[in-house]
Design a protein around this motif. Structure first.
Motif, PDB file in Angstrom:
ATOM      1  N   ARG A   8     -62.694  30.702 -21.113  1.00  0.00           N
ATOM      2  CA  ARG A   8     -62.823  29.775 -22.093  1.00  0.00           C
ATOM      3  C   ARG A   8     -62.405  28.317 -21.671  1.00  0.00           C
ATOM      4  O   ARG A   8     -63.039  27.362 -22.133  1.00  0.00           O
ATOM      5  N   TYR A   9     -61.105  28.393 -21.126  1.00  0.00           N
ATOM      6  CA  TYR A   9     -60.553  26.976 -20.596  1.00  0.00           C
ATOM      7  C   TYR A   9     -61.668  26.111 -19.663  1.00  0.00           C
ATOM      8  O   TYR A   9     -62.081  25.026 -20.007  1.00  0.00           O
ATOM      9  N   PHE A  10     -61.988  27.143 -18.918  1.00  0.00           N
ATOM     10  CA  PHE A  10     -63.146  26.483 -17.669  1.00  0.00           C
ATOM     11  C   PHE A  10     -64.424  25.956 -18.511  1.00  0.00           C
ATOM     12  O   PHE A  10     -64.755  24.948 -18.170  1.00  0.00           O
ATOM     13  N   SER A  11     -64.880  26.851 -19.337  1.00  0.00           N
ATOM     14  CA  SER A  11     -65.996  26.389 -20.098  1.00  0.00           C
ATOM     15  C   SER A  11     -66.094  25.257 -20.886  1.00  0.00           C
ATOM     16  O   SER A  11     -66.949  24.382 -20.862  1.00  0.00           O
ATOM     17  N   ARG A  12     -64.843  24.966 -21.375  1.00  0.00           N
ATOM     18  CA  ARG A  12     -64.786  23.476 -22.443  1.00  0.00           C
ATOM     19  C   ARG A  12     -64.641  22.535 -21.451  1.00  0.00           C
ATOM     20  O   ARG A  12     -65.270  21.576 -21.805  1.00  0.00           O
ATOM     21  N   ALA A  13     -63.871  22.953 -20.232  1.00  0.00           N
ATOM     22  CA  ALA A  13     -63.660  21.583 -19.324  1.00  0.00           C
ATOM     23  C   ALA A  13     -65.089  21.406 -18.839  1.00  0.00           C
ATOM     24  O   ALA A  13     -65.213  20.250 -18.368  1.00  0.00           O
ATOM     25  N   GLN A  31     -51.741  19.338 -19.138  1.00  0.00           N
ATOM     26  CA  GLN A  31     -51.160  20.030 -17.822  1.00  0.00           C
ATOM     27  C   GLN A  31     -51.434  21.401 -18.024  1.00  0.00           C
ATOM     28  O   GLN A  31     -51.626  22.123 -16.840  1.00  0.00           O
ATOM     29  N   ALA A  32     -51.542  22.321 -18.984  1.00  0.00           N
ATOM     30  CA  ALA A  32     -51.706  23.487 -18.961  1.00  0.00           C
ATOM     31  C   ALA A  32     -53.168  23.710 -19.055  1.00  0.00           C
ATOM     32  O   ALA A  32     -53.515  24.755 -18.038  1.00  0.00           O
ATOM     33  N   LEU A  33     -54.113  23.069 -19.001  1.00  0.00           N
ATOM     34  CA  LEU A  33     -55.634  23.276 -18.765  1.00  0.00           C
ATOM     35  C   LEU A  33     -55.662  22.962 -17.246  1.00  0.00           C
ATOM     36  O   LEU A  33     -56.384  23.631 -16.601  1.00  0.00           O
ATOM     37  N   THR A  34     -54.985  21.996 -16.773  1.00  0.00           N
ATOM     38  CA  THR A  34     -55.196  21.729 -15.398  1.00  0.00           C
ATOM     39  C   THR A  34     -54.588  22.856 -14.358  1.00  0.00           C
ATOM     40  O   THR A  34     -55.370  23.141 -13.594  1.00  0.00           O
ATOM     41  N   LYS A  35     -53.374  23.352 -14.883  1.00  0.00           N
ATOM     42  CA  LYS A  35     -52.826  24.722 -14.209  1.00  0.00           C
ATOM     43  C   LYS A  35     -53.608  25.919 -14.311  1.00  0.00           C
ATOM     44  O   LYS A  35     -53.753  26.292 -13.466  1.00  0.00           O
ATOM     45  N   SER A  36     -54.273  25.963 -15.491  1.00  0.00           N
ATOM     46  CA  SER A  36     -55.216  27.176 -15.505  1.00  0.00           C
ATOM     47  C   SER A  36     -56.371  27.032 -14.676  1.00  0.00           C
ATOM     48  O   SER A  36     -56.831  28.048 -14.092  1.00  0.00           O
ATOM     49  N   ILE A  37     -56.971  25.712 -14.445  1.00  0.00           N
ATOM     50  CA  ILE A  37     -58.296  25.715 -13.799  1.00  0.00           C
ATOM     51  C   ILE A  37     -57.691  25.768 -12.047  1.00  0.00           C
ATOM     52  O   ILE A  37     -58.392  26.589 -11.562  1.00  0.00           O
ATOM     53  N   GLN A  38     -56.713  25.473 -12.040  1.00  0.00           N
ATOM     54  CA  GLN A  38     -55.907  25.525 -10.419  1.00  0.00           C
ATOM     55  C   GLN A  38     -55.818  26.857 -10.139  1.00  0.00           C
ATOM     56  O   GLN A  38     -56.208  27.395  -9.217  1.00  0.00           O
ATOM     57  N   VAL A  39     -55.496  27.830 -11.057  1.00  0.00           N
ATOM     58  CA  VAL A  39     -55.107  29.168 -10.885  1.00  0.00           C
ATOM     59  C   VAL A  39     -56.445  29.808 -10.723  1.00  0.00           C
ATOM     60  O   VAL A  39     -56.547  30.841  -9.972  1.00  0.00           O
ATOM     61  N   LEU A  48     -63.892  24.177  -8.355  1.00  0.00           N
ATOM     62  CA  LEU A  48     -64.769  24.235  -9.422  1.00  0.00           C
ATOM     63  C   LEU A  48     -65.125  22.823  -9.741  1.00  0.00           C
ATOM     64  O   LEU A  48     -66.306  22.445 -10.366  1.00  0.00           O
ATOM     65  N   PHE A  49     -64.222  21.719  -9.707  1.00  0.00           N
ATOM     66  CA  PHE A  49     -64.419  20.413 -10.043  1.00  0.00           C
ATOM     67  C   PHE A  49     -64.035  19.694  -8.845  1.00  0.00           C
ATOM     68  O   PHE A  49     -63.246  19.867  -7.840  1.00  0.00           O
ATOM     69  N   LYS A  50     -64.790  18.362  -8.944  1.00  0.00           N
ATOM     70  CA  LYS A  50     -64.346  17.283  -7.843  1.00  0.00           C
ATOM     71  C   LYS A  50     -64.523  15.921  -8.725  1.00  0.00           C
ATOM     72  O   LYS A  50     -64.791  15.897  -9.712  1.00  0.00           O
ATOM     73  N   THR A  51     -63.592  15.112  -8.030  1.00  0.00           N
ATOM     74  CA  THR A  51     -63.550  13.553  -8.590  1.00  0.00           C
ATOM     75  C   THR A  51     -63.935  12.491  -7.789  1.00  0.00           C
ATOM     76  O   THR A  51     -63.584  12.640  -6.530  1.00  0.00           O
ATOM     77  N   ASN A  52     -64.626  11.581  -8.060  1.00  0.00           N
ATOM     78  CA  ASN A  52     -65.236  10.494  -7.330  1.00  0.00           C
ATOM     79  C   ASN A  52     -64.897   9.270  -8.155  1.00  0.00           C
ATOM     80  O   ASN A  52     -65.703   9.276  -9.534  1.00  0.00           O
ATOM     81  N   ASN A  53     -64.403   8.361  -7.909  1.00  0.00           N
ATOM     82  CA  ASN A  53     -64.070   7.243  -8.484  1.00  0.00           C
ATOM     83  C   ASN A  53     -63.342   7.307  -9.828  1.00  0.00           C
ATOM     84  O   ASN A  53     -63.817   6.707 -10.905  1.00  0.00           O
ATOM     85  N   GLY A  54     -62.596   8.410 -10.156  1.00  0.00           N
ATOM     86  CA  GLY A  54     -62.167   8.770 -11.225  1.00  0.00           C
ATOM     87  C   GLY A  54     -63.019   9.423 -12.375  1.00  0.00           C
ATOM     88  O   GLY A  54     -62.396   9.701 -13.469  1.00  0.00           O
TER      89      GLY A  54
END
Length: 297
Positions: A8-13, A31-39, A48-54
């Motif tokens: 559910r967290y991943f889907s919303r993100a 922070q809780a969302l980021t940690k959940s995605i990292q786990v 699952l995610f990437k960042t380019n120029n923010g």
């Protein structure tokens, strides 16, 4: 093992591509969302995610994950609906998220009395933090939630006040304010105190009330553990926010719990919260609580 809330967290993100907004919609911290995605990424072995120029976007594996995740969540929700439909005369499951301490604010044996009066209801209660309860209700993992809060912090939910608690301050023997019958916000100025932390609604409420009164509270220590807070307050002769039904005898004398006068129209209490339309079993629960609280408190 991947858990449902991770999906559910991943889907919303993945839908928002904005972790701050997704976290707010899920009623959890960024922070809780980021940690959940990292786990989740560690368990899968993929990014699952990437960042380019923010700017956040999904990786190719993230796109695959999103496509597969949505039907899984939809299927799970549909399964619960179907089970309810095909077993109307069997046990009805009522999932309740309860913030720590809220059940104690209800009349004694209230929950057990409800179960005795409704033998066809299977009551499943999970006690956790207020923010987690709100997230559970928002995501559908809980049918209703019991939280300690004020209406200002419950936007986006249907709410029903069950108990009006008021706001109280704990004063240790030896403190300059010990012996007072009540306190006003200005009495807290420059007085060090301990709280349950920024994720606690009572903390947020009283900190904002201090700011509205024209000063910043002198927070000296924070902990989510009531035992740790009390021990620290006793050792250092500090104030702490409390509930009116607390009682504690210590060697130096009784711990004093006094009411705190705050802004007019602002009051802390125990609320039942829900999203969308209440299920019949949830309506039964709400009606029982209202009747019990009204006749005993």
């Amino acid at each position: 093992m991947i858990e449902l809330h991770q999906l559910r967290y991943f889907s919303r993100a993945a839908e928002t591509l904005n972790f701050s907004r997704a976290a707010a919609e899920l009623f959890i911290s960024r922070q809780a969302l980021t940690k959940s995605i990292q786990v989740l990424e560690k368990e899968l072995g993929w990014k699952l995610f990437k960042t380019n120029n923010g700017k956040i976007s999904l990786t190719p594996m993230g796109e695959v994950m999103q496509a597969q995740c949505q039907p899984v969540l939809a299927s799970y929700d549909m399964m619960l609906v179907q089970l309810e439909h095909y077993a109307p005369h069997k046990m009805h499951l009522l999932r309740v998220g309860a913030a720590v301490g809220t059940i104690l604010s209800l009349p004694e044996n209230c929950i057990q009395s409800f179960c005795d009066a409704h033998p066809d209801v299977q009551l499943a209660i999970e006690q956790t933090s207020t923010d987690n309860v709100l997230q559970m209700v928002h995501s559908g993992e809980a049918d209703v939630g019991l939280v300690g809060s004020i209406p200002d912090y419950l936007n986006g939910f249907s709410i029903q006040r069950l108990v009006q608690k008021g706001t109280y301050v704990g004063i240790c023997p030896g403190h300059p304010l010990y012996g007072r019958d009540s306190l006003e916000l200005r009495d807290l100025k420059d007085q060090p105190f301990v709280t349950a932390g920024a994720n606690n609604h009572l903390h947020r409420f009283l900190v904002q009330a201090c700011h509205n009164a024209g000063f910043s509270p002198a927070i000296a220590f924070m902990s989510s553990s009531e035992d740790v807070l009390l021990q620290y307050a006793l050792e250092h002769k500090m104030l702490f926010f409390a509930f009116g039904d607390w009682s504690c005898q210590i060697p130096d004398g009784p711990l004093q719990i006094v009411p705190l006068k705050v802004e007019k129209g602002k009051s802390f209490g125990t609320f039942l919260v829900w999203k969308n339309e209440l299920k019949p079993v949830s309506e039964q629960f709400l009606a029982y609580l209202l009747k019990t609280v009204d006749t005993t408190m």
